[in-house]
Design an enzyme around this catalytic site. Structure first.
Site, PDB file in Angstrom:
ATOM      1  N   HIS A 199     126.990  36.815 -25.920  1.00  0.00           N
ATOM      2  CA  HIS A 199     127.526  38.112 -26.351  1.00  0.00           C
ATOM      3  C   HIS A 199     128.081  38.036 -27.766  1.00  0.00           C
ATOM      4  O   HIS A 199     128.289  36.946 -28.290  1.00  0.00           O
ATOM      5  CB  HIS A 199     128.644  38.548 -25.396  1.00  0.00           C
ATOM      6  CG  HIS A 199     129.550  37.417 -24.997  1.00  0.00           C
ATOM      7  ND1 HIS A 199     129.442  36.764 -23.798  1.00  0.00           N
ATOM      8  CD2 HIS A 199     130.542  36.781 -25.663  1.00  0.00           C
ATOM      9  CE1 HIS A 199     130.345  35.797 -23.720  1.00  0.00           C
ATOM     10  NE2 HIS A 199     131.032  35.787 -24.849  1.00  0.00           N
ATOM     11  N   GLU A 208     127.124  24.557 -21.554  1.00  0.00           N
ATOM     12  CA  GLU A 208     128.244  24.881 -20.666  1.00  0.00           C
ATOM     13  C   GLU A 208     127.680  25.666 -19.487  1.00  0.00           C
ATOM     14  O   GLU A 208     127.359  26.852 -19.600  1.00  0.00           O
ATOM     15  CB  GLU A 208     129.291  25.727 -21.399  1.00  0.00           C
ATOM     16  CG  GLU A 208     130.566  25.853 -20.576  1.00  0.00           C
ATOM     17  CD  GLU A 208     131.117  27.262 -20.436  1.00  0.00           C
ATOM     18  OE1 GLU A 208     132.195  27.408 -19.854  1.00  0.00           O
ATOM     19  OE2 GLU A 208     130.467  28.230 -20.887  1.00  0.00           O
ATOM     20  N   ASP A 262     127.535  28.131 -25.235  1.00  0.00           N
ATOM     21  CA  ASP A 262     128.544  28.726 -24.358  1.00  0.00           C
ATOM     22  C   ASP A 262     127.895  29.628 -23.304  1.00  0.00           C
ATOM     23  O   ASP A 262     126.988  30.409 -23.618  1.00  0.00           O
ATOM     24  CB  ASP A 262     129.494  29.557 -25.241  1.00  0.00           C
ATOM     25  CG  ASP A 262     130.533  30.294 -24.434  1.00  0.00           C
ATOM     26  OD1 ASP A 262     131.327  29.623 -23.759  1.00  0.00           O
ATOM     27  OD2 ASP A 262     130.542  31.542 -24.465  1.00  0.00           O
ATOM     28  N   ARG A 316     127.712  23.420 -28.846  1.00  0.00           N
ATOM     29  CA  ARG A 316     127.997  23.751 -27.446  1.00  0.00           C
ATOM     30  C   ARG A 316     127.459  25.142 -27.151  1.00  0.00           C
ATOM     31  O   ARG A 316     127.881  26.123 -27.760  1.00  0.00           O
ATOM     32  CB  ARG A 316     129.505  23.727 -27.188  1.00  0.00           C
ATOM     33  CG  ARG A 316     129.924  24.185 -25.800  1.00  0.00           C
ATOM     34  CD  ARG A 316     131.434  24.249 -25.737  1.00  0.00           C
ATOM     35  NE  ARG A 316     131.977  24.611 -24.444  1.00  0.00           N
ATOM     36  CZ  ARG A 316     132.191  25.858 -24.018  1.00  0.00           C
ATOM     37  NH1 ARG A 316     131.846  26.886 -24.767  1.00  0.00           N
ATOM     38  NH2 ARG A 316     132.735  26.078 -22.836  1.00  0.00           N
TER      39      ARG A 316
HETATM   40  C1  GLC Z   1     132.898  30.230 -21.645  1.00  0.00           C
HETATM   41  C2  GLC Z   1     134.194  29.785 -22.279  1.00  0.00           C
HETATM   42  C3  GLC Z   1     135.300  30.692 -21.838  1.00  0.00           C
HETATM   43  C4  GLC Z   1     134.951  32.114 -22.242  1.00  0.00           C
HETATM   44  C5  GLC Z   1     133.564  32.503 -21.750  1.00  0.00           C
HETATM   45  C6  GLC Z   1     133.075  33.768 -22.391  1.00  0.00           C
HETATM   46  O1  GLC Z   1     132.912  30.098 -20.277  1.00  0.00           O
HETATM   47  O2  GLC Z   1     134.448  28.450 -21.966  1.00  0.00           O
HETATM   48  O3  GLC Z   1     136.517  30.298 -22.386  1.00  0.00           O
HETATM   49  O4  GLC Z   1     135.910  32.991 -21.712  1.00  0.00           O
HETATM   50  O5  GLC Z   1     132.596  31.529 -22.040  1.00  0.00           O
HETATM   51  O6  GLC Z   1     132.582  33.521 -23.686  1.00  0.00           O
END
Ligand code: GLC
Length: 615
Positions: free
Chosen positions: A159, A301, A259, A257
């Site tokens: 996003h 992640e 996300d 990373r």
């Molecule tokens: C990931 C991040 C978290 C965040 C989410 C939305 O899970 O680690 O902190 O709120 O993405 O970007």
């Protein structure tokens, strides 16, 4: 053709068939694909010579990041050094800690008060002004490289902030910009999606869509309402976002990373997570890096149930993420501390032991996020533990509600309906250091420090790259100040995102403070790990039965050496049975190990004790 372009064309030729196949399968758009390749070429040409040389060097030893000498730390720039130059000034501290891999939490431009800790990016090419500039980031990366430290930065790809230029244009009615998001005139389609879409933040940001009063449209927002989901079924989004990723790689990042990866493809009638197209997109990003900047690694992640995580490694021939968070093991560790039963952890280790070596885990105890209780409930079910009651037990334990628990955590997204609350708090507070200090109970303090160290020792024993959460090395406690900040108080993750306590760090050599004890033990263990090849990431790691359900036993085998590790997850003395051999105690070289003639030897471990034996 110059040598520089030769290299690019060669790498492209090696990968173009697969790349084109993946791209066309998603988009069937030749023009967009040509644009994509030109974008890769441009990024390659813009890459600095020094970085391209590193790429070449790393490609020569593809497993360069699998050695056991990697130790990471993750931190918020503002909390640790004030700004990027502040972090640069503090680089000697990392050397003292033995850190050679630094993950800086999101630092790109993000609107204050609507930032989700920086995960709502308004400009992928601008550093948040209070933290510095892109030049500062590049200077920090160069300074890290001079010291042998790898730098990792987040790439928030699911996003953008609602203040990103695309979002602003979309709001103003630009149809091209709107096509980069999921925009709707009415609730018909969103309502259909909602039937199968779970919520990420059920309490802090319920729902998956946001109505925009000013333009009368509805936009998809899986996370906070100010985080607009990008529509990757539009090839322009993949093109521009990959361009942004490579732009960051070209600023000197070694690890990117990715996300919240599982969310990047949406399809009606599904939960919009882990869809096959997500894997194609990640593979395309991996190939893009292999072509433009092969020295750069992708850290995924993927906070999902165990069976959904491993596929993000791809296969050894077609890797997707180079490194993944070992999220299941992380929460299983905390479950083990609360239950004092190592059964599930042992089961978990044995499951992972069968994975090929391209599957490299990033191991951690705590990070900036909550602990979601994504445990293997099928396994726990065999022992009569149901999901909802067990989650409640864990949450009661770690918030100190359970009788006898010394933990001091706070719940996160505690929804009455879902009964799926998660947990926040620092390692030290969850291990009981906060309560023991508060109560002035010396014995309890020693036990809590013991638990904290044992958990870290176990994390260092796992296969993969261990990463410390900044502050844990000096036992930082929960920071309750966020309760007074209206921009933060709804989000309990801020309890473990406090400013770095330099006042405690300054005591790291006094020999008596909690900070000093933890710092010395952790750095000592880190050094032992670095100087013994048996900690190589490609070692074979498996569990064994210690004869006591409170004590975890594992072995690590590498290059003819065996490490035997035992970890007491309880606050009682435990008698274990370990294989008789001429073990050398790595943790305490002067300690005696008396071997019996029988195949196993009795060995007593003190409360929360642990050993690393080598032969
Ligand atoms: C990931 C991040 C978290 C965040 C989410 C939305 O899970 O680690 O902190 O709120 O993405 O970007």
């Amino acid at each position: 053709m110059s040598k520089k372009t030769d290299i690019f064309e060669k790498r492209l030729a090696e990968n173009i068939d697969e790349l084109k196949w993946l791209f066309m399968e998603l988009y069937d758009d030749e023009e967009a694909f040509e644009y994509f390749i030109d974008m890769l070429r441009r990024n390659y040409m813009e890459r600095k010579d020094s970085l391209r040389n590193t790429d070449i060097k790393r490609s020569e030893t593809p497993d360069w990041y699998h050695k056991g000498d990697m130790l990471g730390m993750m931190l918020y720039t503002e909390c640790f050094g004030g700004d990027l130059n502040g972090v640069k000034e503090k680089l000697p501290y990392f050397k003292e800690c033995g850190i050679n891999y630094l993950h800086l939490m999101p630092l790109l431009d993000s609107p204050e008060g609507k930032s989700d800790g920086g995960y709502a990016v308004a400009d992928f090419r601008k550093v948040r002004p209070d933290l510095g500039t892109m030049e500062d980031l590049e200077a920090l990366s160069a300074a890290c490289h001079r010291r042998g430290i790898l730098l990792c930065l987040d790439f928030v790809l699911n996003h953008t902030s609602d203040e990103h230029e695309w979002a602003k244009a979309a709001r103003a009615g630009d149809p091209v910009a709107q096509s980069k998001y999921f925009f709707y005139d009415d609730w018909t389609i969103p309502d259909q999606f909602q039937k199968t879409l779970p919520e990420v933040f059920p309490e802090t940001a319920p729902g998956n869509y946001t109505y925009l009063d000013d333009c009368g449209k509805i936009v998809m927002t899986s996370f906070y309402p100010f985080q607009w989901d990008l529509n990757y079924s539009n090839p322009m989004v993949l093109n521009d976002m990959t361009d942004n990723l490579l732009y960051l790689a070209n600023r000197g990042m070694d690890v990117i990373r990715l996300d919240a990866v599982p969310y990047i493809w949406k399809k009606l009638g599904t939960n919009c997570r882990n869809l096959p197209e997500v894997h194609s997109l990640v593979r395309i990003m991996n190939l893009s890096c292999r072509i433009v900047c092969p020295g750069v690694l992708l850290l995924g992640e993927v906070v999902m149930e165990p069976k959904e995580v491993v596929p993000y490694f791809g296969s050894p021939e077609r890797p997707e993420c180079d490194i993944l968070y070992n999220v299941t093991t992380m929460c299983t560790i905390w479950h083990t501390l609360a239950t004092r039963d190592v059964g599930l952890l042992r089961h978990q280790i044995d499951l992972l032991s069968g994975l090929p070596n391209n599957c490299l885990w990033q191991n951690y105890l705590r990070c900036h996020d909550d602990i979601g209780w994504g445990l293997d409930y099928n396994y726990l079910g065999w022992f009569g533990m149901g999901e909802a009651p067990h989650k409640k037990y864990l949450n009661d334990w770690f918030t100190g509600k359970w009788p006898g628990s010394p933990s001091r955590g706070e719940l996160y997204n505690d929804s009455e309906i879902l009964r799926d609350a998660r947990l926040c708090g620092t390692t030290a507070s969850l291990c009981g250091i906060e309560a023991a200090l508060w109560e002035g109970d010396e014995e309890a303090l020693a036990r809590a420090i013991g638990a904290d160290l044992m958990l870290h020792a176990w994390m260092l024993t796992l296969k993969g790259i261990p990463v410390l959460y900044s502050g844990d090395e000096i036992g930082m406690l929960n920071d309750y100040d966020y309760h007074n900040d209206p921009k933060k108080w709804a989000d309990s993750r801020y309890i473990h995102r406090g400013n770095f306590r330099w006042d405690l760090a300054e005591k790291r050599n006094d020999g008596t403070s909690v900070a000093s004890i933890l710092f010395h033990e952790l750095t000592r263990l880190g050094k032992i790990r670095k100087s013994n090849e048996v900690f190589h990431s490609d070692a074979y790691l498996y569990g064994f039965n210690t004869g006591d359900s409170r004590v975890l036993g594992v072995k690590r085998e590498y290059n003819g050496q065996t490490l035997l590790g035992i970890f007491n997850f309880s606050n009682e003395y435990c008698r274990t049975e370990i294989e008789s051999a001429d073990w050398q105690d790595l943790t305490e070289p002067d300690r005696q190990y008396i071997r019996s003639d029988a195949p196993t030897t009795e060995y007593w471990l003190e409360p929360f004790g642990f050993r690393w034996f080598l032969k």
